[in-house]
Design a protein around this motif. Structure first.
Motif, short mmCIF file in Angstrom:
data_model
loop_
_atom_site.label_atom_id
_atom_site.label_comp_id
_atom_site.label_asym_id
_atom_site.label_seq_id
_atom_site.Cartn_x
_atom_site.Cartn_y
_atom_site.Cartn_z
N PRO A 10 0.81 -1.22 0.00
CA PRO A 10 0.00 0.00 0.00
C PRO A 10 0.84 1.27 0.00
CG PRO A 10 -0.91 -1.60 1.53
CD PRO A 10 0.41 -2.15 1.09
N ARG A 71 -5.17 5.67 6.62
CA ARG A 71 -6.16 5.18 5.65
C ARG A 71 -7.07 6.30 5.18
NH1 ARG A 71 -9.92 0.37 7.56
NH2 ARG A 71 -7.84 -0.58 7.81
N ARG A 75 -7.07 7.99 1.34
CA ARG A 75 -8.28 7.95 0.49
C ARG A 75 -8.70 9.35 0.07
NH1 ARG A 75 -11.78 3.05 3.43
NH2 ARG A 75 -10.60 1.37 2.42
N ALA A 179 -6.66 3.17 -9.42
CA ALA A 179 -6.22 1.78 -9.27
C ALA A 179 -5.62 1.52 -7.89
CB ALA A 179 -5.19 1.45 -10.35
N TRP A 181 -6.62 2.87 -5.07
CA TRP A 181 -7.64 2.96 -4.02
C TRP A 181 -7.88 1.64 -3.28
CZ3 TRP A 181 -10.74 6.56 -1.60
CH2 TRP A 181 -11.83 6.05 -0.88
N PRO A 182 -8.09 0.49 -3.94
CA PRO A 182 -8.38 -0.74 -3.19
C PRO A 182 -7.31 -1.12 -2.17
CG PRO A 182 -8.84 -1.04 -5.52
CD PRO A 182 -8.12 0.27 -5.40
N LEU A 183 -6.05 -0.74 -2.42
CA LEU A 183 -4.98 -1.11 -1.51
C LEU A 183 -5.01 -0.31 -0.20
CD1 LEU A 183 -1.99 -1.49 -3.99
CD2 LEU A 183 -3.26 -3.31 -2.84
N THR A 184 -5.77 0.77 -0.17
CA THR A 184 -5.81 1.58 1.05
C THR A 184 -6.51 0.85 2.20
OG1 THR A 184 -7.87 2.67 0.36
CG2 THR A 184 -5.79 3.74 -0.24
N GLY A 185 -7.27 -0.17 1.88
CA GLY A 185 -7.91 -0.95 2.93
C GLY A 185 -6.92 -1.65 3.83
N ARG A 186 -5.68 -1.81 3.36
CA ARG A 186 -4.64 -2.47 4.16
C ARG A 186 -3.82 -1.49 4.97
NH1 ARG A 186 -1.32 -5.91 0.00
NH2 ARG A 186 -0.03 -6.17 1.88
#
Length: 411
Positions: A10, A71, A75, A179, A181-186
């Motif tokens: 991330p 996080r 975002r 692209a 964005w989804p990795l920010t969940g970690r």
């Protein structure tokens, strides 16, 4: 923050998204003055405004990452990048493009701030009750530079085949942010303070003299680099009389050389210390700037650009590592990086004005002379840091903002 001996993807992704705009500066500025009713100097000013907005984000948020949370802040930055760059790419109105560039630049700076802070924290030594991240900041820095260089190279090869207009490079930056964005969940919702009782934004910055000198010199260092980078496209097109496709291919090869340089820097690590890579590397870069700015054919242009791009990320990785070693909480890493962004922001306009008034070759000589002057205090800070005890991280690994804090004995 991350499991031991794992790569913090991330943070690498955020680093890539944040740094892509400066890496695409030549094609972004070049296409602004060809796709919109603006002059070359005005296009350079728009590029400078974008990067100035990015720097402002770093200065405003350097001490607030812990408070807001990595996080959430990441975002917010990615949303601003998607909306700003995407809007600028889709609009043909100059005011809308300027506003989009400012919003997108602030988003890029926010993403970079989160990445730099997280990477610098990897250099904090393990203590009782807290496990080490298993990542050394220099390794993460070099990995981030590898990713952004590779992605920028792909864009340089692709954009000339997508037709005219200013929107393609801006759209590439927006899509990259989307692209990521989804990795920010970690990313963690909140960070852990590096030392007990120090989770306080008002904790004084350590080593203020070294930090201020490094910030001031890196501002000038980055201004010189990006004064040339911002007009490199025009040097290739107008002075060396090359096509846009050929210039794009040269940039792609040059960024590929940068990949090799970053890999080499990662392999060498701390064995050469800090002063030698920073001082010697900066002197060699000054010679490359003179060569590139005086290019009148493909051979000279390609040689200067490729050699310059080979050295630039190597020196940058060591300087970022030096900044991070000054404060394990990453504040100097962010502040010095933001000062660098100020120089980056002023670069395109500086290069445009100098080249318009004196021509590209004279501009190159002036920039190279300035670079040699500021190499002296930068090297002095590096030498002083090498003699000072720094935090030790037992496991060698990664990161954009604090390369040398993991091994003081070799420095």
């Amino acid at each position: 923050m991350f499991a031991p001996r794992t790569t913090p993807w991330p943070l690498v992704a955020l680093f890539t998204a944040g740094y892509l705009a400066p890496y695409l500066l030549p094609t972004t500025v070049g296409r602004l003055d060809s796709g919109l009713p603006v002059s070359a100097t005005q296009a350079g000013a728009i590029g400078s405004a974008l990067l100035l907005s990015s720097a402002a984000a770093g200065f405003l948020l350097a001490s607030r990452v812990d408070r807001v949370g990595p996080r959430t802040l990441a975002r917010i930055g990615l949303v601003l990048a998607v909306v700003g760059y995407g809007g600028a790419a889709l609009s043909s109105a100059v005011p809308a493009v300027v506003v989009g560039a400012l919003v997108g630049g602030f988003g890029s700076g926010t993403a970079t701030t989160v990445a730099a802070t997280g990477i610098a924290a990897m250099g904090v030594p393990p203590r009782e009750g807290v496990r080490a991240s298993g990542s050394d900041p220099h390794r993460v820095t070099t990995l981030g530079l590898l990713c952004v260089s590779a992605l920028a190279g792909v864009v340089y090869l692709t954009v000339p085949h997508l037709g005219p207009g200013h929107g393609q490079p801006l759209a590439a930056i927006a899509l990259t942010a989307l692209a990521v964005w989804p990795l920010t969940g970690r990313l963690p919702v909140r960070t852990t303070a590096p030392q007990t009782g120090q989770h306080d934004d008002r904790t004084p910055l350590p080593h203020p003299r070294s930090g201020l000198v490094l910030a001031a010199t890196l501002l000038c260092w980055s201004l010189v680099q990006n004064a040339l980078w911002g007009v490199s496209g025009r040097i290739g097109l107008t002075q060396a009389h090359l096509s846009e496709t050929t210039v794009g291919a040269v940039f792609a090869v040059a960024l590929g050389a940068g990949l090799l340089g970053v890999v080499g820097a990662g392999a060498v690590g701390p064995r050469l210390g800090l002063a030698v890579p920073i001082g010697t590397g900066t002197a060699l870069i000054s010679a490359c700037i003179v060569l590139s700015a005086s290019a009148t054919d493909l051979t000279t242009f390609a040689t200067g650009e490729i050699a310059w791009n080979l050295l630039y990320p190597v020196v940058l990785s060591y300087v970022i590592g030096l900044a991070a070693s000054l404060d394990p909480r990453g504040r100097w890493a962010v502040l010095v990086g933001s000062a660098s962004s100020l120089g980056t922001a002023a670069g395109p306009l500086t290069g445009s004005l100098l080249s318009a008034q004196a021509g590209f070759p004279v501009m190159g000589v002036a920039l190279a002379a300035g670079l040699l002057v500021i190499a002296v205090p930068m090297t002095a800070v590096a030498r002083g840091t090498g003699r000072r005890p720094l935090p030790v991280v037992e496991i060698p690994v990664e990161a954009p903002a604090q390369q040398h804090a993991y091994d003081t004995t070799a420095a």
